[in-house]
Scaffold this active site. Structure first.
Site, PDB file in Angstrom:
ATOM      1  N   ARG A   1       2.661   9.303   5.033  1.00 21.03           N
ATOM      2  CA  ARG A   1       2.391   8.377   3.933  1.00 21.03           C
ATOM      3  C   ARG A   1       2.507   9.071   2.575  1.00 21.03           C
ATOM      4  NH1 ARG A   1       0.534   3.033   4.405  1.00 21.03           N
ATOM      5  NH2 ARG A   1       0.853   2.365   6.548  1.00 21.03           N
TER       6      ARG A   1
ATOM      7  N   GLY B   1       0.817  -1.213   0.000  1.00 20.97           N
ATOM      8  CA  GLY B   1       0.000   0.000   0.000  1.00 20.97           C
ATOM      9  C   GLY B   1       0.844   1.253   0.000  1.00 20.97           C
TER      10      GLY B   1
ATOM     11  N   ASN C   1       4.228  -0.034  10.061  1.00 21.04           N
ATOM     12  CA  ASN C   1       3.257  -1.064  10.436  1.00 21.04           C
ATOM     13  C   ASN C   1       3.374  -1.454  11.908  1.00 21.04           C
ATOM     14  OD1 ASN C   1       2.548  -3.347   7.632  1.00 21.04           O
ATOM     15  ND2 ASN C   1       1.777  -1.317   8.098  1.00 21.04           N
TER      16      ASN C   1
ATOM     17  N   ASN D   1       1.637  -8.974   8.294  1.00 23.48           N
ATOM     18  CA  ASN D   1       0.455  -8.138   8.090  1.00 23.48           C
ATOM     19  C   ASN D   1       0.057  -8.145   6.621  1.00 23.48           C
ATOM     20  OD1 ASN D   1      -1.523  -6.019   8.393  1.00 23.48           O
ATOM     21  ND2 ASN D   1      -0.007  -4.634   7.541  1.00 23.48           N
TER      22      ASN D   1
ATOM     23  N   HIS E   1      -8.474  -3.114   8.925  1.00 31.43           N
ATOM     24  CA  HIS E   1      -7.396  -3.931   8.376  1.00 31.43           C
ATOM     25  C   HIS E   1      -6.142  -3.922   9.246  1.00 31.43           C
ATOM     26  CE1 HIS E   1      -5.640  -6.232   5.155  1.00 31.43           C
ATOM     27  NE2 HIS E   1      -4.682  -5.355   4.933  1.00 31.43           N
ATOM     28  N   TRP E   2      -5.969  -2.874  10.026  1.00 28.63           N
ATOM     29  CA  TRP E   2      -4.753  -2.741  10.839  1.00 28.63           C
ATOM     30  C   TRP E   2      -5.016  -3.172  12.277  1.00 28.63           C
ATOM     31  CZ3 TRP E   2      -3.683   2.894   8.888  1.00 28.63           C
ATOM     32  CH2 TRP E   2      -3.041   2.841   7.648  1.00 28.63           C
TER      33      TRP E   2
END
Length: 288
Positions: A181, A39, A47, A104, A265-266
């Site tokens: 990001r 991503g 992460n 992950n 998702h995390w």
């Protein structure tokens, strides 16, 4: 141990015959390899940095940065194809015969591939969403579609939309996270690498190649995993919906599943304390 772990002081380099692998190391104890997902702007440090203070009390945490994501040296392979080999080179370079692994999303897929091909090297494995195959929900899921949209047209707004699809609680998407990001995701080399994975043309090509290939997809080989496996999932995951867990839960011989409510998702970020407690209990449980 201090609750603050610094990026620079934990960063290491491992020269290999396919370039330098960079990683973070902290803690002492049995080796625990942490593999990041994919991503825009992803790194292993981003992460897992929040989990390191807890996990490093019991484990020698090794956060590997995969080639092709802007930290370790890139290779001439597709980043997803290069990753399993990078893991083996990394373990060989550090002289580690057997490790526990947390993966992950994409990192979970890579962990299972290594566990299938090199069963002696993975003792226990924890996955965070990502692996398996959606059975009831349409694909690609919302989060993957947003990821493709950003990759095709990398605007800040599209990055924000994708980030929001990753979580249940939108307050986690702070301006600091967005800027961090954005800066990494729009680096020309990183963006070019992302297009080989998540550009729409690349996705179509991969689907066509998979349809023509005689090789079984990775999710069809999960019955070969010999490591004790903990599947963790966010109930509200919009990137890899919960129904994906059914295939690995049923086919990995020694698997168990833990689902976190109010979680996207995390899981390692959004349900940090619960995730760390479940993972530590699993990794330190007596064999029986």
């Amino acid at each position: 141990m201090s609750t603050e772990i610094d990026h620079g002081s934990t960063l290491r380099e491992l020269p290999t015959d396919k370039g330098v692998l960079r990683y973070h190391e902290v803690g002492t104890g049995p080796p625990l390899l942490l593999l990041h997902g994919s991503g825009p702007g992803v790194t292993g440090w981003r992460n897992f940095r929040g989990n390191l203070p807890t996990l490093a009390r019991r484990f020698r945490c090794l956060v590997l940065e995969f080639p092709g994501f802007g930290v370790s040296d890139p290779t001439d392979e597709h980043p997803m194809l290069a990753a399993p080999g990078a893991v083996v080179r990394f373990l060989d370079g550090l002289g580690l015969d057997t490790v526990d692994v947390i993966g992950n999303s994409m990192g979970g897929i890579i962990a299972t591939q290594v566990a299938v091909k090199h069963p002696e090297r993975v003792r226990r494995m924890v996955t965070i969403g990502g692996i398996g195959r959606n059975l009831f929900t349409p694909g690609p899921p919302e989060g993957i579609n947003l990821l493709m949209e950003f990759t095709e047209n990398p605007t800040r707004d599209k990055l924000v939309q994708w980030l929001h699809s990753m979580v249940y609680d939108p307050s986690l998407i702070t301006e600091e996270l967005i800027e961090e990001r954005w800066e990494h995701a729009t680096d020309p080399d990183t963006l070019a690498s992302a297009k080989t994975m998540y550009g729409r043309e690349a996705m179509r090509f991969r689907q066509e190649m998979e349809a023509k290939s005689d090789r079984a997809p990775y999710w069809a080989t999960l019955h070969k995993v010999r490591a004790k496996t903990l599947l963790t999932w966010g109930r509200d995951d919009r990137v890899s919906p919960l129904d994906m867990a059914l295939v690995p839960m049923r086919t990995i011989p020694d698997a168990e599943l833990h689902v976190f409510g109010n979680c996207g998702h995390w899981a390692m970020i959004e349900q940090k304390e619960a995730f760390e407690n479940v993972v530590q209990a699993f990794l330190t449980r007596e064999d029986g």
